[in-house]
Each structure stands twice: as C-alpha cells, then as structure tokens.
Motif scaffolding. Structure first.
Motif, PDB file in Angstrom:
ATOM      1  N   LYS A  58       3.695  10.713  -3.977  1.00  0.00           N
ATOM      2  CA  LYS A  58       2.999  11.590  -3.035  1.00  0.00           C
ATOM      3  C   LYS A  58       3.748  11.157  -1.589  1.00  0.00           C
ATOM      4  O   LYS A  58       3.637  10.065  -1.197  1.00  0.00           O
ATOM      5  CB  LYS A  58       1.564  10.885  -2.838  1.00  0.00           C
ATOM      6  CG  LYS A  58       0.838  11.628  -1.689  1.00  0.00           C
ATOM      7  CD  LYS A  58      -0.540  11.156  -1.708  1.00  0.00           C
ATOM      8  CE  LYS A  58      -1.558  11.950  -0.401  1.00  0.00           C
ATOM      9  NZ  LYS A  58      -2.633  11.301  -0.293  1.00  0.00           N
ATOM     10  N   SER A  73       1.033  -1.146  -0.003  1.00  0.00           N
ATOM     11  CA  SER A  73       0.040   0.041  -0.043  1.00  0.00           C
ATOM     12  C   SER A  73       0.737   1.275   0.015  1.00  0.00           C
ATOM     13  O   SER A  73       0.594   2.169  -0.852  1.00  0.00           O
ATOM     14  CB  SER A  73      -0.951  -0.024   1.297  1.00  0.00           C
ATOM     15  OG  SER A  73      -1.916  -1.154   1.180  1.00  0.00           O
ATOM     16  N   ARG A  74       1.832   1.405   0.932  1.00  0.00           N
ATOM     17  CA  ARG A  74       2.722   2.538   1.077  1.00  0.00           C
ATOM     18  C   ARG A  74       3.995   2.147   1.308  1.00  0.00           C
ATOM     19  O   ARG A  74       4.424   1.026   1.786  1.00  0.00           O
ATOM     20  CB  ARG A  74       1.947   3.430   2.401  1.00  0.00           C
ATOM     21  CG  ARG A  74       0.570   3.671   2.083  1.00  0.00           C
ATOM     22  CD  ARG A  74       0.022   4.414   3.238  1.00  0.00           C
ATOM     23  NE  ARG A  74       0.250   3.762   4.395  1.00  0.00           N
ATOM     24  CZ  ARG A  74      -0.085   4.412   5.582  1.00  0.00           C
ATOM     25  NH1 ARG A  74      -0.706   5.362   5.869  1.00  0.00           N
ATOM     26  NH2 ARG A  74      -0.075   3.774   6.784  1.00  0.00           N
ATOM     27  N   ALA A 101       9.187   1.909  -5.028  1.00  0.00           N
ATOM     28  CA  ALA A 101       7.668   2.133  -5.547  1.00  0.00           C
ATOM     29  C   ALA A 101       7.538   1.456  -6.805  1.00  0.00           C
ATOM     30  O   ALA A 101       6.521   0.610  -6.953  1.00  0.00           O
ATOM     31  CB  ALA A 101       7.630   3.658  -5.673  1.00  0.00           C
ATOM     32  N   ASP A 106       2.270  -2.211   4.660  1.00  0.00           N
ATOM     33  CA  ASP A 106       3.238  -1.249   4.147  1.00  0.00           C
ATOM     34  C   ASP A 106       4.710  -1.771   4.133  1.00  0.00           C
ATOM     35  O   ASP A 106       4.750  -2.792   4.821  1.00  0.00           O
ATOM     36  CB  ASP A 106       3.328   0.048   5.277  1.00  0.00           C
ATOM     37  CG  ASP A 106       1.927   0.737   5.239  1.00  0.00           C
ATOM     38  OD1 ASP A 106       1.448   0.862   4.213  1.00  0.00           O
ATOM     39  OD2 ASP A 106       1.622   1.489   6.299  1.00  0.00           O
ATOM     40  N   ALA A 131       3.560   0.630  -4.892  1.00  0.00           N
ATOM     41  CA  ALA A 131       3.354   1.548  -3.952  1.00  0.00           C
ATOM     42  C   ALA A 131       3.346   3.050  -4.891  1.00  0.00           C
ATOM     43  O   ALA A 131       4.155   3.227  -5.542  1.00  0.00           O
ATOM     44  CB  ALA A 131       4.125   1.666  -2.896  1.00  0.00           C
ATOM     45  N   THR A 132       2.422   3.834  -4.300  1.00  0.00           N
ATOM     46  CA  THR A 132       2.577   5.744  -4.889  1.00  0.00           C
ATOM     47  C   THR A 132       2.396   6.246  -3.755  1.00  0.00           C
ATOM     48  O   THR A 132       2.530   7.505  -4.186  1.00  0.00           O
ATOM     49  CB  THR A 132       1.247   5.491  -5.772  1.00  0.00           C
ATOM     50  OG1 THR A 132       0.129   5.151  -5.012  1.00  0.00           O
ATOM     51  CG2 THR A 132       1.088   4.601  -6.922  1.00  0.00           C
ATOM     52  N   GLU A 133       2.539   5.948  -2.620  1.00  0.00           N
ATOM     53  CA  GLU A 133       2.539   6.911  -1.457  1.00  0.00           C
ATOM     54  C   GLU A 133       3.584   6.352  -0.462  1.00  0.00           C
ATOM     55  O   GLU A 133       4.054   5.229  -0.231  1.00  0.00           O
ATOM     56  CB  GLU A 133       1.041   7.027  -0.865  1.00  0.00           C
ATOM     57  CG  GLU A 133       0.899   7.765   0.273  1.00  0.00           C
ATOM     58  CD  GLU A 133      -0.330   7.740   1.121  1.00  0.00           C
ATOM     59  OE1 GLU A 133      -0.483   8.504   2.088  1.00  0.00           O
ATOM     60  OE2 GLU A 133      -1.444   7.043   0.609  1.00  0.00           O
ATOM     61  N   VAL A 134       4.022   7.609   0.164  1.00  0.00           N
ATOM     62  CA  VAL A 134       5.286   7.699   1.000  1.00  0.00           C
ATOM     63  C   VAL A 134       4.844   8.298   2.336  1.00  0.00           C
ATOM     64  O   VAL A 134       4.319   9.314   2.205  1.00  0.00           O
ATOM     65  CB  VAL A 134       6.551   8.088   0.567  1.00  0.00           C
ATOM     66  CG1 VAL A 134       7.676   8.067   1.666  1.00  0.00           C
ATOM     67  CG2 VAL A 134       7.205   7.393  -0.844  1.00  0.00           C
ATOM     68  N   ILE A 135       5.047   7.541   3.504  1.00  0.00           N
ATOM     69  CA  ILE A 135       5.095   8.193   4.909  1.00  0.00           C
ATOM     70  C   ILE A 135       6.457   8.369   5.253  1.00  0.00           C
ATOM     71  O   ILE A 135       7.146   7.574   5.419  1.00  0.00           O
ATOM     72  CB  ILE A 135       4.025   7.302   5.564  1.00  0.00           C
ATOM     73  CG1 ILE A 135       2.606   7.245   5.092  1.00  0.00           C
ATOM     74  CG2 ILE A 135       4.035   8.136   7.078  1.00  0.00           C
ATOM     75  CD1 ILE A 135       1.943   8.417   4.851  1.00  0.00           C
TER      76      ILE A 135
END
Length: 508
Positions: free
Chosen positions: A119, A3-4, A91, A27, A96-100
């Motif tokens: 993102k 997911s991330r 990614a 994640d 995955a397309t989002e990073v936290i």
C-alpha cells in the motif's frame, strides 16, 4: 516492529518534504542508490555523483537526529536494483505493509509506485508553490496557457516583489533590460566550488568504476552536496553575481562557462534549496539596494514563473506529453552532441562545456543546441533523451515542457506561440562564438555559409503551412518571399546537402 516505510528519493533531499513531515518515530526511512534510477538514461557522471553524495549525507543527518534509516548503497550485495524492489525488501525484513512517499517528478516512477504490491500513499510534493489542482484551475477555460499570466498570479500569491497588490517598479516584467550581449569582462569568479570530502571521494570512486564510460567528465568535482554548502553557494551568487545577472543572463562566452549564473538549479531540483528560500534572498538583495530590479525580477521569474509553469504543463498534459512530435521531426541526433568533432563553434563550445560541467545555461540550451536540433528536424525524443542524459539538473518534470514544448515545439504550441528558431545572427549578437568558427555567420549562402542561416530558411519553408499565418512570423515569411527565386532554391539545396552530410556522419 516497523509501522510504515517512509520513502525519500534522491531528488527529495529536504527535511520538510511531505513524506518526512508525515513520518512517525516508529517508521523506517528508506533511501537507496539503485541501478534503475542511475541508468534509465546514461546520466552525466557528475549528476550521479552529486545525488549519491547528497543522499548519503542527508541520510546521515537523519540518523544523527534519531530517525531509523535503511540506506542501500549502489554496491550493496543485497541491492534490489529498483525503488520498488528496495521497498519490498525492507518491507519483508521489517514487517511493514504500508509506504508513505512524496509524489515523484516523473510519470515513470509514479506508475511504478502505483503498481507496487504494498500500500503506497503518494503525498503531493510540497516543495513546489503551485499544486496540480491550482495549476489546473489557472489553466481551465484559457485559450492559451502563457507563462506570463501564470507568473503574475504566482507573484500575487507569494507577495514577491509586490507593493500593496502592485508589482514593485511599476512593471511585472523587466526582460527588455536583460538582453545585453556578452561583456568584455566578467567580474564574477563563478559559482562557489567545494573540495570533495571523504564521503564525496568514496562516491566519486564508485561512479568512476560503474559509470566511467558515460558521456561527461567526473573530475574535477566541485558541487555542493549538503544543505549548508548549497546555502553558501546561494549567498555567494547573491553577493557576487546577482547584481549583473539580469544584464547578461542571455550572454555566452567561449572562455567563461558561467558568466553571472550561480548554477543553483541542481540544488533546487534535488531539494537542498527551496524556491522561496532562493527568491527571498534575491528579493532582500533588491530591498537592500544590492541588486537592481531587472536582475532580481528576471531571476525570480525563472523560479516561480518558468519552473513552476513547466511542472504544471508536464503534469496537466499527462504521461504521453514527452512522446509528442507535432512537427513530425525524425532525424537522428548527430554524434557531435556526444562530443564528436564539428566545425560549428557554438555547438562545439556548448557541448564541450556540457561534458565538463554537466551544465549550460538556458540560452545555450535553447538557442544553440535546441535551436539547431529544431532547425535540423531532429527527433524531439532523441533531443529530450540527450538533455536528460547530460545535465545535472535534469528531471523529466522540468525537461519535458522545456524540450518538447519550449525548445522543439513538439507539443504544437502549448508552451510557446511560435517556435524558438533563429539564424546565426542571434548567436553572433549574444556571444563571441562566431569569431573563431570555420563558418561565416555573415555569409547567408554559398561557400562557408553558417549552417544556422541555411537551416533557418529551410525550416521556415518546410513548415510554411503551419506557421505562415502566425502574426509573429509573418515578417520573416515576407522577407523570404522577397528573395530572388534562384537564391531561395540555392539556400534550400545547400541546407539539404548539409543535412545529408550530417546524417551520414561527415564532419560538418
């Protein structure tokens, strides 16, 4: 399917860091040893080895707890060489397309993440006690941003050394008791040292191959490299050194690199220890009668006072802060900061210790190497570059306000109301350095005069228009004005000659 991506940087090695707190089981945690971070300044080899070893152990611990971790060693054939490059690589591989991420401690990396095609959500760094907004609220409408007032608010917020809203011991600050000169003997064997294990040895070999030409001795290597070791180092300091820390925190000895210091800042700044963990341990020592109030208060002030304040200044002042040069200093950093020979014993001892240990305590940094650089008119950016390069606890969020602000007065007085300058007398009082120096600290002018004595008055005269109206410096200008005119001229001439010889690379 991932997911991330959860980014964990090398100085964010704490399970409770914001990005990890936000992580979900599906994640992918991304950690990487990248060339960009290892070489944006020529870091001391000990710092690189410390971070790489601690990162590898931290990643292994996450895997043991069931997290999915993508860890890229420096010598991995697919290593993209940068944090953003590694995020893009993982990614693409994972979908995955989002990073936290937890907000980095340097504008350089914050900007890189902001520019990342993915993102990226940068969460506030929850390892600090004061958020950016909280510091800004404190600073709003204040004419002077003095650390002492911020520190008192942090005491109230945390409850450290507080008793029903009042400071324990009846005073906020016991610094008056913490300025004893160097003792004849030190009853502390130094910080806890750890024998390198297999993981550390592998990293040492890597660092030796890749960064063997950097300034600094890689071996012997003794730093803690995981949270358990760091906590043992903290306990060792509290039991063996904290009781005398306050008395001698400003003292310097040629034959003792540590005195009563614990060398905990590199663990704190990398996340292996937390501010409240350290402060509670010190407070407990006071409550149990093991350490006096002056030692504990002085120690806690460095953490919840200076450390938090320096970070607040860095982020409040913005990305251009490190480039400021209020005094217009532009002389190049002399070679003896990088180990070339010098006849000044205080500089020689401090630089040699720095080369060996990637460490020097705050007075060695402020009143020896920093003081000399300020007196000599060295470029504050070159000074900061040096500090960032040679110390294991160095990150821009803490170094900028300490160097640009406190040490070099290059911010024009935001951090300090006056420059931290002194003649050789201060160093002589607080150390044994002057005893074996080629110069005479008692000699103010003429043959063998201590360069700090000459440069001190030259600095005062050079910046008279700026500082003569400062009430904290008025007495020194009065002393200068009472000197015989010929003596003043001789001092200025000899200072200029010294600086000229230094700039030409002569032995000074």
């Amino acid at each position: 399917m991932v997911s991330r991506l959860i980014l964990v940087l090398g100085d964010q090695l704490n399970r409770d860091v914001a990005a990890l707190r936000a992580a979900q089981p599906d994640d992918l945690i991304v950690m990487a040893e990248v060339a960009d971070e290892a070489s944006y300044v020529p870091h001391h080899p000990k710092k690189i080895a410390f971070l790489f070893a601690a990162m590898r152990k931290f990643a292994a611990g996450l895997r043991e707890d069931g997290w999915r971790v993508a860890y890229t060693p420096l010598d991995d054939a697919g290593n993209a060489g940068s944090i953003v490059g590694e995020l893009l690589r993982h990614a693409e591989a994972s979908g995955a397309t989002e990073v936290i991420a937890t907000e980095p401690g340097e504008w350089r990396l914050i900007d890189a993440l902001n520019d990342c095609p993915l993102k990226v959500t940068q969460l506030p760094d929850n390892r600090f006690l004061a958020s950016h907004a909280e510091f800004d609220r404190w600073a709003a409408c204040r004419k002077e941003l003095r650390m002492e007032w911020f520190y008192r608010d942090m005491r109230r917020k945390t409850g450290l050394l507080m008793d029903e809203g009042e400071p324990v011991g009846g005073k906020w600050n016991f610094d008056h008791d913490n300025r004893k000169p160097a003792p004849d003997e030190v009853a502390f064997g130094g910080p806890m040292q750890f024998t390198p294990d297999e993981v550390v040895e592998e990293v040492l070999d890597l660092v030796e191959r890749r960064f063997g030409n950097n300034f600094g001795d890689l071996r012997p290597f003794w730093f803690a490299t995981d949270q358990g070791q760091a906590r043992r180092a903290l306990t060792h300091f509290v039991k063996g050194a904290l009781p005398k820390f306050g008395d001698y925190q400003d003292a310097m000895l040629a034959g003792d690199s540590f005195l009563y210091h614990g060398v905990l800042s590199l663990y704190l700044n990398a996340g292996l220890l937390t501010p409240m963990e350290i402060c509670r341990a010190a407070e407990e020592a006071y409550e149990q009668g093991h350490a006096p109030i002056n030692a504990v208060e002085g120690f806690i002030r460095q953490i919840i006072g200076w450390r938090e304040y320096m970070r607040g200044i860095y982020f409040r002042e913005g990305p251009d802060y490190a480039s400021r040069n209020a005094l217009g200093h532009g002389r190049s950093l002399p070679g003896f900061y990088w180990g070339a020979e010098t006849r000044m014993a205080c500089i020689s001892h401090t630089v040699a210790q720095t080369k060996s240990e990637a460490y020097a305590h705050h007075i060695q940094r402020l009143m020896v190497t920093g003081n000399f650089a300020l007196l000599a008119g060295i470029s504050p950016q070159e000074v900061q570059h040096w500090y960032m390069s040679v110390y294991a606890d160095a990150y821009e969020w803490v170094m900028s306000a300490n160097v640009i602000g406190m040490s070099q007065f290059a911010d024009g007085g935001i951090v300090g109301s006056k420059p931290y300058v002194s003649s050789g007398n201060y160093i002589d009082r607080m150390s044994d350095y002057c005893g074996d120096c080629a110069y005479s600290v008692k000699t103010k002018v003429g043959e063998g005069a201590c360069p700090f004595n000459l440069l001190y008055w030259a600095f005062m005269e050079r910046h008279r228009d700026r500082f003569e109206s400062n009430p904290r410096m008025a007495q020194m200008y009065a002393t200068w004005d009472r000197m015989d005119e010929d003596k003043r001229a001789q001092i200025l001439s000899e200072a200029e000659t010294f600086l000229g010889r230094m700039s030409q690379g002569a032995l000074v």
